[in-house]
Motif scaffolding. Structure first.
Motif, PDB file in Angstrom:
ATOM      1  N   GLN A  29      35.593 -88.286 -51.129  1.00  0.00           N
ATOM      2  CA  GLN A  29      34.260 -88.761 -50.722  1.00  0.00           C
ATOM      3  C   GLN A  29      33.662 -87.733 -49.876  1.00  0.00           C
ATOM      4  N   VAL A  30      34.291 -86.832 -49.228  1.00  0.00           N
ATOM      5  CA  VAL A  30      33.680 -85.500 -48.892  1.00  0.00           C
ATOM      6  C   VAL A  30      33.275 -84.556 -49.998  1.00  0.00           C
ATOM      7  N   GLU A  31      34.100 -84.590 -51.007  1.00  0.00           N
ATOM      8  CA  GLU A  31      33.629 -83.749 -52.125  1.00  0.00           C
ATOM      9  C   GLU A  31      32.432 -84.106 -52.672  1.00  0.00           C
ATOM     10  N   GLU A  32      32.292 -85.452 -52.820  1.00  0.00           N
ATOM     11  CA  GLU A  32      31.004 -85.905 -53.395  1.00  0.00           C
ATOM     12  C   GLU A  32      29.794 -85.795 -52.460  1.00  0.00           C
ATOM     13  N   ARG A  33      29.885 -85.923 -51.209  1.00  0.00           N
ATOM     14  CA  ARG A  33      28.969 -85.641 -50.192  1.00  0.00           C
ATOM     15  C   ARG A  33      28.424 -84.359 -50.328  1.00  0.00           C
ATOM     16  N   THR A  34      29.393 -83.381 -50.328  1.00  0.00           N
ATOM     17  CA  THR A  34      28.980 -81.963 -50.389  1.00  0.00           C
ATOM     18  C   THR A  34      28.788 -81.268 -51.607  1.00  0.00           C
ATOM     19  N   ASN A  35      29.210 -82.059 -52.674  1.00  0.00           N
ATOM     20  CA  ASN A  35      29.095 -81.576 -54.203  1.00  0.00           C
ATOM     21  C   ASN A  35      29.847 -80.123 -53.994  1.00  0.00           C
ATOM     22  N   LYS A  37      34.050 -78.823 -54.553  1.00  0.00           N
ATOM     23  CA  LYS A  37      35.631 -79.151 -54.683  1.00  0.00           C
ATOM     24  C   LYS A  37      36.320 -78.090 -53.880  1.00  0.00           C
ATOM     25  N   TYR A  38      37.230 -78.804 -52.920  1.00  0.00           N
ATOM     26  CA  TYR A  38      38.004 -77.910 -51.952  1.00  0.00           C
ATOM     27  C   TYR A  38      39.306 -77.819 -52.344  1.00  0.00           C
ATOM     28  N   GLY A  39      39.934 -76.739 -52.572  1.00  0.00           N
ATOM     29  CA  GLY A  39      41.308 -76.334 -52.697  1.00  0.00           C
ATOM     30  C   GLY A  39      42.241 -76.573 -51.628  1.00  0.00           C
ATOM     31  N   ILE A  40      41.564 -76.194 -50.423  1.00  0.00           N
ATOM     32  CA  ILE A  40      42.525 -76.507 -49.256  1.00  0.00           C
ATOM     33  C   ILE A  40      41.506 -77.306 -48.577  1.00  0.00           C
ATOM     34  N   PHE A  41      42.144 -78.451 -47.789  1.00  0.00           N
ATOM     35  CA  PHE A  41      41.767 -79.422 -46.952  1.00  0.00           C
ATOM     36  C   PHE A  41      42.653 -80.018 -45.792  1.00  0.00           C
ATOM     37  N   ARG A  42      42.644 -79.075 -44.818  1.00  0.00           N
ATOM     38  CA  ARG A  42      43.472 -79.073 -43.793  1.00  0.00           C
ATOM     39  C   ARG A  42      43.063 -79.749 -42.699  1.00  0.00           C
ATOM     40  N   ALA A  43      43.673 -80.628 -41.872  1.00  0.00           N
ATOM     41  CA  ALA A  43      43.134 -81.055 -40.724  1.00  0.00           C
ATOM     42  C   ALA A  43      43.559 -80.508 -39.432  1.00  0.00           C
ATOM     43  N   LEU A  44      42.841 -79.734 -38.456  1.00  0.00           N
ATOM     44  CA  LEU A  44      43.260 -79.072 -37.618  1.00  0.00           C
ATOM     45  C   LEU A  44      43.050 -79.890 -36.224  1.00  0.00           C
ATOM     46  N   GLN A  45      42.015 -80.491 -36.052  1.00  0.00           N
ATOM     47  CA  GLN A  45      41.851 -81.067 -34.847  1.00  0.00           C
ATOM     48  C   GLN A  45      41.031 -82.619 -35.135  1.00  0.00           C
ATOM     49  N   TYR A  46      41.300 -83.447 -34.014  1.00  0.00           N
ATOM     50  CA  TYR A  46      40.649 -84.596 -34.067  1.00  0.00           C
ATOM     51  C   TYR A  46      40.231 -85.221 -32.914  1.00  0.00           C
ATOM     52  N   ARG A  47      39.214 -86.165 -32.782  1.00  0.00           N
ATOM     53  CA  ARG A  47      39.114 -87.057 -31.542  1.00  0.00           C
ATOM     54  C   ARG A  47      38.852 -88.493 -32.351  1.00  0.00           C
ATOM     55  N   SER A  48      39.201 -89.408 -31.655  1.00  0.00           N
ATOM     56  CA  SER A  48      39.035 -90.549 -31.883  1.00  0.00           C
ATOM     57  C   SER A  48      38.091 -91.626 -31.117  1.00  0.00           C
ATOM     58  N   GLN A  49      37.727 -92.581 -31.527  1.00  0.00           N
ATOM     59  CA  GLN A  49      36.870 -93.679 -30.862  1.00  0.00           C
ATOM     60  C   GLN A  49      37.251 -95.107 -31.377  1.00  0.00           C
ATOM     61  N   VAL A  50      37.694 -96.074 -30.431  1.00  0.00           N
ATOM     62  CA  VAL A  50      38.361 -97.441 -30.850  1.00  0.00           C
ATOM     63  C   VAL A  50      37.008 -98.201 -30.742  1.00  0.00           C
ATOM     64  N   VAL A  51      36.413 -99.043 -31.817  1.00  0.00           N
ATOM     65  CA  VAL A  51      35.577 -99.727 -31.778  1.00  0.00           C
ATOM     66  C   VAL A  51      35.939-100.978 -32.792  1.00  0.00           C
ATOM     67  N   GLU A  52      35.356-101.652 -33.229  1.00  0.00           N
ATOM     68  CA  GLU A  52      35.867-102.871 -34.364  1.00  0.00           C
ATOM     69  C   GLU A  52      36.491-102.032 -35.443  1.00  0.00           C
ATOM     70  N   LEU A  57      36.851 -88.412 -35.657  1.00  0.00           N
ATOM     71  CA  LEU A  57      35.807 -86.993 -35.972  1.00  0.00           C
ATOM     72  C   LEU A  57      37.008 -85.920 -36.152  1.00  0.00           C
ATOM     73  N   ILE A  58      36.994 -85.362 -37.241  1.00  0.00           N
ATOM     74  CA  ILE A  58      37.984 -84.334 -37.859  1.00  0.00           C
ATOM     75  C   ILE A  58      37.530 -82.961 -38.215  1.00  0.00           C
ATOM     76  N   LYS A  59      38.163 -82.081 -37.618  1.00  0.00           N
ATOM     77  CA  LYS A  59      37.999 -80.749 -37.762  1.00  0.00           C
ATOM     78  C   LYS A  59      38.749 -80.546 -38.845  1.00  0.00           C
ATOM     79  N   ILE A  60      38.328 -79.818 -40.240  1.00  0.00           N
ATOM     80  CA  ILE A  60      39.043 -79.514 -41.248  1.00  0.00           C
ATOM     81  C   ILE A  60      38.634 -78.163 -42.029  1.00  0.00           C
ATOM     82  N   HIS A  61      39.921 -77.327 -42.053  1.00  0.00           N
ATOM     83  CA  HIS A  61      39.678 -76.099 -42.726  1.00  0.00           C
ATOM     84  C   HIS A  61      39.951 -76.333 -44.562  1.00  0.00           C
ATOM     85  N   ALA A  62      38.523 -75.873 -44.972  1.00  0.00           N
ATOM     86  CA  ALA A  62      38.330 -76.096 -46.445  1.00  0.00           C
ATOM     87  C   ALA A  62      38.654 -74.693 -47.057  1.00  0.00           C
TER      88      ALA A  62
END
Length: 101
Positions: A29-35, A37-52, A57-62
């Motif tokens: 989905q991210v590759e489609e939005r940014t047009n 292709k990522y060889g590296i796609f590593r999550a570094l940090q995140y925040r979360s919010q509980v709703v329904e 919110l994730i920081k990704i090294h690409a």
């Protein structure tokens, strides 16, 4: 520790295996939005919010000096548990704070 109020965002935390699994699942989905292709796609940090469900919110090294901030909504299991990318910000650095957008 800062108090988190209902619907509020958590503090920034190091990414976990579960957060990496979410990233792996939404990479297309991210590759489609940014047009891009990522060889590296590593999550570094995140925040979360509980709703329904849960917003992430994730920081990704690409690769190289490419860092993305990606918003993902995960529906509740009773609603199918589907994960949907709701926003992508490009042009970030490793040092940039994770701020909801």
């Amino acid at each position: 520790m800062t108090d988190v109020y209902p619907g509020g965002w958590s503090e920034t935390e190091p990414a976990t295996e579960e957060i990496q699994r979410i990233c792996d699942e939404v990479k297309g989905q991210v590759e489609e939005r940014t047009n891009t292709k990522y060889g590296i796609f590593r999550a570094l940090q995140y925040r979360s919010q509980v709703v329904e469900g849960t917003n992430y919110l994730i920081k990704i090294h690409a690769g190289g000096f490419t860092y993305l901030h990606v918003m993902v909504f995960e529906a509740l299991p009773c609603d199918g548990g589907k994960k949907l990318v709701t926003g992508v910000q490009q042009g970030h650095t490793r040092q940039d704070d994770l701020k909801p957008f």
